[in-house]
Design an enzyme around this catalytic site. Structure first.
Site, PDB file in Angstrom:
ATOM      1  N   GLY A 158      -3.891  47.109   5.432  1.00  0.00           N
ATOM      2  CA  GLY A 158      -3.266  45.792   5.752  1.00  0.00           C
ATOM      3  C   GLY A 158      -4.392  44.866   6.355  1.00  0.00           C
ATOM      4  N   CYS A 159      -3.757  43.623   6.303  1.00  0.00           N
ATOM      5  CA  CYS A 159      -4.374  42.851   7.050  1.00  0.00           C
ATOM      6  C   CYS A 159      -5.524  42.880   7.810  1.00  0.00           C
ATOM      7  CB  CYS A 159      -3.242  41.828   7.346  1.00  0.00           C
ATOM      8  SG  CYS A 159      -4.023  39.908   8.101  1.00  0.00           S
ATOM      9  N   PHE A 160      -6.427  42.990   7.123  1.00  0.00           N
ATOM     10  CA  PHE A 160      -7.785  43.152   8.558  1.00  0.00           C
ATOM     11  C   PHE A 160      -7.699  42.479   9.893  1.00  0.00           C
ATOM     12  CE2 PHE A 160     -10.953  40.978   5.684  1.00  0.00           C
ATOM     13  CZ  PHE A 160     -10.018  39.564   5.563  1.00  0.00           C
ATOM     14  N   CYS A 219      -4.828  42.114  12.061  1.00  0.00           N
ATOM     15  CA  CYS A 219      -4.176  43.402  12.460  1.00  0.00           C
ATOM     16  C   CYS A 219      -5.167  44.389  13.060  1.00  0.00           C
ATOM     17  CB  CYS A 219      -2.462  44.188  11.664  1.00  0.00           C
ATOM     18  SG  CYS A 219      -2.451  42.319  11.060  1.00  0.00           S
TER      19      CYS A 219
END
Length: 220
Positions: free
Chosen positions: A51-53, A55
């Site tokens: 997912g979003c890096f 995070c």
């Protein structure tokens, strides 16, 4: 006729969306021999997409033995990917992190446990509110030993949850460092909306699950 056109439109959309992951260049990436990253100053490197890096970077940096977590792109067939290009889903890359760690403090097996334990392992092509091939979960191996660790952990988790695990398993090829403004984003922008509503809750959920792995200054 209208029904046929609707089906055709959906088929074209689906095909375009997945083209980056099914074309011959991408297949070559998946079938390639893994690249081994040698130790540097006694530190090892591992690579994950989840997912979003923003995070993922923050999660791994909270862990004992992890020296640094760097945001970037990996798993694709395109040279010099950018954030804008990656977001089209056409580069084959996913947002990824490079984990620089001390193997005398934490091992690859534990990093894999952190990886699977800090995401929804059943969500395909995304994590949480982020959807698209650029947010898909990929776990990268550099040798046969790492590949076996990943496959065994993935199989055990699938059995435990009685469902398919979404993470893809790729041979590591190259990591492209993301633009400077993405680095340490959660720490530098704690009041940004996405960070408050997505990143921090995901980090806190991880910290509750793995308190024994946290650095002393990350326990509160």
């Amino acid at each position: 006729m209208k029904k046929f056109l609707s089906i055709l439109a959906i088929t074209i959309l689906f095909s375009c969306h997945n083209q980056a992951q099914t074309n011959t260049k991408q297949k070559a990436v998946i079938d390639a021999e893994p690249v081994v990253v040698p130790l540097k100053d006694g530190k090892a490197r591992a690579y994950f997409a989840s997912g979003c890096f923003w995070c993922v970077e923050a999660i791994f940096e909270s862990v004992k033995g992890v020296e640094e977590s760097i945001s970037g792109y990996a798993g694709g067939h395109t040279e010099n990917p950018t954030y804008e290009a990656s977001n089209t889903g056409k580069t084959g890359h996913a947002e990824a992190v490079e984990i620089i760690y001390n193997p005398e403090v934490i091992n690859f097996t534990t990093l894999v446990d952190i990886y699977f334990g800090s995401q929804d392992p059943t969500q395909a092509n995304g994590q949480g509110p982020d959807h698209g091939s650029q947010y898909r979960s990929i776990i990268f191996y550099q040798n046969d030993e790492q590949k076996k660790i990943i496959q065994d952990k993935k199989a055990a988790l699938a059995k435990e949850l009685d469902t398919k695990i979404a993470a893809e398993v790729y041979p590591f090829q190259k990591f492209w460092i993301a633009e400077d403004y993405h680095q340490n984003y959660e720490r530098l922008h704690p009041n940004q909306g996405y960070i408050r509503n997505v990143s921090i809750p995901r980090l806190n959920k991880f910290k509750t699950k793995f308190p024994q792995l946290l650095k002393d200054d990350k326990k509160h």
